[in-house]
Enzyme design. Structure first.
Site, mmCIF file in Angstrom:
data_model
loop_
_atom_site.group_PDB
_atom_site.id
_atom_site.type_symbol
_atom_site.label_atom_id
_atom_site.label_comp_id
_atom_site.label_asym_id
_atom_site.label_seq_id
_atom_site.Cartn_x
_atom_site.Cartn_y
_atom_site.Cartn_z
ATOM 1 C CD GLN A 78 -3.193 0.629 0.523
ATOM 2 O OE1 GLN A 78 -3.661 -0.500 0.856
ATOM 3 N NE2 GLN A 78 -4.053 1.771 -0.170
ATOM 4 C CG PHE A 79 2.161 3.217 -3.631
ATOM 5 C CD1 PHE A 79 2.233 4.795 -3.765
ATOM 6 C CD2 PHE A 79 1.366 2.496 -4.565
ATOM 7 C CE1 PHE A 79 1.371 5.334 -5.116
ATOM 8 C CE2 PHE A 79 0.658 2.960 -5.484
ATOM 9 C CZ PHE A 79 0.674 4.329 -5.797
ATOM 10 C CB THR A 80 -1.953 5.164 -1.258
ATOM 11 O OG1 THR A 80 -2.473 4.047 -0.727
ATOM 12 C CG2 THR A 80 -1.970 4.896 -2.844
#
Length: 149
Positions: A78-80
């Site tokens: 989940q890079f966000t």
């Protein structure tokens, strides 16, 4: 490294309409890797995830850790979680490069498996659809840069 844990009774992740990971009781771990993260960050987060006592004991109190309830993990990249939202269009410059992130994501999974936890995962870098039955709801935020004993 940042992780959002959701205590669940069931969860599933799909890629392109096919199920690639599914668990029963345990945690969904939304895992973000920052550009300065190292293996020690993965070790810290894994230790916290496995050791958190947020599952009900016989008296209904949050007192048991993942292993005591036979819990499982569903780990989703989940890079966000590293979004800079100071503007209306988020920037993700704080996130690790895809190569570094994938290496630490896989290391996180390996570390959890090495502690005898059943781990399912999403597909790194893919567009995923999650179905989560949040239990409680219990949602915990962990950040390896904000370590508290």
């Amino acid at each position: 490294m940042r992780a959002i844990l959701q205590r669940v009774t069931a969860a599933e992740v799909r890629v392109g309409g096919r199920c690639v990971g599914k668990i029963g009781t345990g945690f969904v771990v939304l895992l973000g890797i920052g550009r300065d993260d190292i293996e020690a960050d993965a070790e810290f987060i894994v230790d916290r995830v496995i050791g958190l006592r947020v599952f009900a004991d016989g008296a209904g109190k949050m007192n048991l850790a993942l292993g005591a309830v036979g819990g499982e993990l569903l780990v989703i990249s989940q890079f966000t979680l590293y979004a800079d939202t100071s503007q209306r269009r988020p920037s993700f410059l704080g996130a690790a490069s895809p190569q570094d992130a994938q290496r630490l994501y896989e290391r996180f999974i390996w570390l959890a498996q090495a502690r005898d936890v059943r781990v399912e995962s999403g597909e790194f870098g893919a567009h995923m659809e999650l179905s989560i039955v949040n239990d409680g709801p219990v949602t915990i935020i962990l950040d390896s840069r904000n370590r508290q004993a």
